[in-house]
Scaffold this active site. Structure first.
Site, short mmCIF file in Angstrom:
data_model
loop_
_atom_site.label_atom_id
_atom_site.label_comp_id
_atom_site.label_asym_id
_atom_site.label_seq_id
_atom_site.Cartn_x
_atom_site.Cartn_y
_atom_site.Cartn_z
N HIS A 194 -22.43 -13.73 -28.81
CA HIS A 194 -21.10 -13.45 -29.33
C HIS A 194 -20.06 -13.45 -28.22
O HIS A 194 -18.86 -13.35 -28.47
CB HIS A 194 -21.05 -12.11 -30.06
CG HIS A 194 -21.94 -12.06 -31.26
ND1 HIS A 194 -23.16 -11.44 -31.25
CD2 HIS A 194 -21.79 -12.57 -32.50
CE1 HIS A 194 -23.72 -11.56 -32.43
NE2 HIS A 194 -22.92 -12.26 -33.22
N HIS A 205 -16.35 -9.08 -19.66
CA HIS A 205 -16.42 -10.20 -20.62
C HIS A 205 -15.02 -10.46 -21.13
O HIS A 205 -14.10 -9.70 -20.84
CB HIS A 205 -17.38 -9.86 -21.76
CG HIS A 205 -16.97 -8.65 -22.52
ND1 HIS A 205 -17.43 -7.38 -22.22
CD2 HIS A 205 -16.09 -8.48 -23.54
CE1 HIS A 205 -16.87 -6.51 -23.02
NE2 HIS A 205 -16.05 -7.15 -23.84
N HIS A 225 -12.40 -11.93 -24.49
CA HIS A 225 -12.22 -12.20 -25.93
C HIS A 225 -11.14 -13.26 -26.05
O HIS A 225 -10.08 -13.11 -25.44
CB HIS A 225 -11.79 -10.92 -26.66
CG HIS A 225 -12.82 -9.83 -26.62
ND1 HIS A 225 -13.79 -9.70 -27.57
CD2 HIS A 225 -13.04 -8.85 -25.72
CE1 HIS A 225 -14.57 -8.67 -27.27
NE2 HIS A 225 -14.13 -8.13 -26.14
N HIS A 259 -12.17 -7.49 -20.63
CA HIS A 259 -12.67 -6.11 -20.69
C HIS A 259 -13.63 -5.87 -19.54
O HIS A 259 -14.66 -6.54 -19.43
CB HIS A 259 -13.41 -5.87 -22.01
CG HIS A 259 -12.49 -5.78 -23.18
ND1 HIS A 259 -12.93 -5.91 -24.49
CD2 HIS A 259 -11.15 -5.57 -23.24
CE1 HIS A 259 -11.89 -5.78 -25.29
NE2 HIS A 259 -10.81 -5.58 -24.57
N THR A 278 -15.76 -2.62 -29.36
CA THR A 278 -15.16 -3.48 -30.39
C THR A 278 -16.19 -4.42 -31.02
O THR A 278 -15.83 -5.33 -31.75
CB THR A 278 -13.99 -4.31 -29.81
OG1 THR A 278 -14.51 -5.21 -28.83
CG2 THR A 278 -12.94 -3.41 -29.19
N THR A 279 -17.46 -4.20 -30.69
CA THR A 279 -18.55 -4.94 -31.34
C THR A 279 -19.56 -3.91 -31.84
O THR A 279 -19.61 -2.79 -31.32
CB THR A 279 -19.28 -5.87 -30.34
OG1 THR A 279 -19.67 -5.12 -29.19
CG2 THR A 279 -18.40 -7.03 -29.91
ZN ZN Z 1 -14.78 -6.46 -25.25
#
Ligand code: ZN
Ligand code: NAG
Ligand code: NAG
Ligand code: NAG
Ligand code: NAG
Ligand code: NAG
Ligand code: NAG
Ligand code: NAG
Length: 309
Positions: A88, A115, A117, A140, A222-223
């Site tokens: 993801h 990572h 987004h 992030h 957020t996941t």
């Molecule tokens: Zn993130």
């Protein structure tokens, strides 16, 4: 050969039907995975009252004088890091020697990973928004309290994790240092593949100036599993990136389903009872690098001068 083919298609079918979580961009009309609105079915925390990301409404943020500057340790030291496509997103592993204090945090937080987004073809892809405005990409950097062995343990405490978030903004110039990130991502195109980035410094990607101006609130990952254990820091200063670099992002990686990894962000969540704090006092209007404000300030100063004569 046929046997191998049919076996892999059975595996693929199993994967598609397993009800795994996915982003909105991955949903097809057949609904073979669980999009953001359904995450809470399998992961109850995702339906909580302190979820991330959020939209930050600047007229409602509260100044908190305890939100001092951050002190970055080991962010200028070169290290070798690994990068892995997790299906993801891709995570870049950070050494605990890079750590963080100050910034209104209690004690030290050590780095774990970073990572990104992003959206589709350079369009809106940030998770947080400011006054409803979204940016094309968001970085992030994930830290955990120094007393925890790993992220799993840190997620059990409501202040166990600290995430620094930076927005990207398209500029005329290419971001030379970010090219290394792009090159690394190209090497982990498929899920579960890993690669190495040598002699990397965190200061290569974080902007140097103005680590003072930021927003702070309590939220979640957020996941899935969306644990409400994160002290969020969203910086006002953005990272510049060229249009061409930005538009290349969603072509670099593949999801576990072999579709291009695009639209990897969660929609904003309700703020509910929470307050967003800021490190910037409201009366610092005169120091804003804004022409209109500058002119207004000049008028104020000149006006006062007149009165005193
Ligand atoms: Zn993130
Ligand atoms: C998620 O929940 C659904 C229905 O509640 C269930 O059928 C499915 O197996 C679950 N998926 C996972 C990955 O646990
Ligand atoms: C969706 O389902 C229909 C009918 O079951 C099928 O014909 C179609 O191929 C499916 N599409 C995808 C993308 O799986
Ligand atoms: C990184 O790896 C390279 C090659 O494997 C090695 O020469 C170098 O010393 C390593 N750097 C660090 C900081 O470990
Ligand atoms: C991406 O956006 C640019 C304009 O910003 C456009 O020229 C290009 O065709 C788009 N590419 C795709 C694959 O949609
Ligand atoms: C974190 O540490 C605990 C305790 O040692 C361990 O049980 C768990 O598997 C670890 N989790 C990860 C993701 O490494
Ligand atoms: C969470 O961490 C804080 C700060 O380290 C500590 O004071 C508190 O007792 C912890 N809470 C739990 C439930 O472990
Ligand atoms: C990647 O690893 C996970 C966990 O081991 C597995 O479920 C998944 O099928 C793997 N993906 C691929 C494309 O091999």
């Amino acid at each position: 050969m046929k046997a191998i083919l049919s076996l892999s298609s059975v595996l693929l079918a199993l994967k598609l039907c397993s009800g795994e979580w996915c982003y909105q961009s991955q949903l097809s009309c057949n609904h073979t995975c669980e999009g953001p609105s359904q995450w809470k079915i399998n992961y109850t925390s995702c339906g909580g009252q302190k979820q991330s990301p959020i939209n930050i409404i600047t007229s409602k943020v509260k100044y908190d004088p305890k939100l001092t500057s951050f002190i970055f340790h080991g962010h200028e030291d070169a290290f070798n890091m690994s990068v892995e496509n997790h299906g993801h997103s891709a995570h870049f592993t950070l050494p605990p020697s890079a750590h963080l204090s100050g910034g209104g945090l209690k004690g030290k937080y050590k780095a774990v990973q970073f990572h990104l987004h992003w959206g589709e073809n350079g369009s809106q892809g940030s998770e947080h928004s400011v006054d409803g405005e979204r940016y094309p990409m968001e970085l992030h950097i994930v830290y955990i309290g120094e007393e925890y062995i790993n992220l799993t343990k840190a997620l059990q405490n409501s202040t166990g994790v600290a995430v620094l978030a930076f927005f990207f903004e398209v500029t005329a110039l290419q971001n030379q240092k970010f090219e290394r990130i792009i090159e690394a991502l190209k090497k982990v195109r498929h899920e579960n593949t890993t690669s190495k980035v040598e002699n990397f410094k965190l200061s290569d990607i974080i902007p140097q100036v103005n680590s003072q101006k930021y927003y702070r609130y309590s939220g979640s990952l957020t996941t899935p599993s969306c644990e409400e254990a994160v002290l969020w820091t969203v910086f006002q200063q953005t990272i510049g990136i060229s249009k061409m670099q930005m538009e290349s992002m969603d072509k670099l990686l593949l999801f576990g389903t072999d579709k291009p990894m695009a639209g990897i962000f969660r929609p904003v969540q309700n703020l509910n009872e929470r307050v967003v704090y800021t490190s910037v006092p409201a009366h610092s209007l005169c120091v804003l690098p804004n022409l209109l404000t500058l002119i207004l300030c000049l008028f104020c100063v000149l006006g006062q001068h007149k009165c005193f004569h």
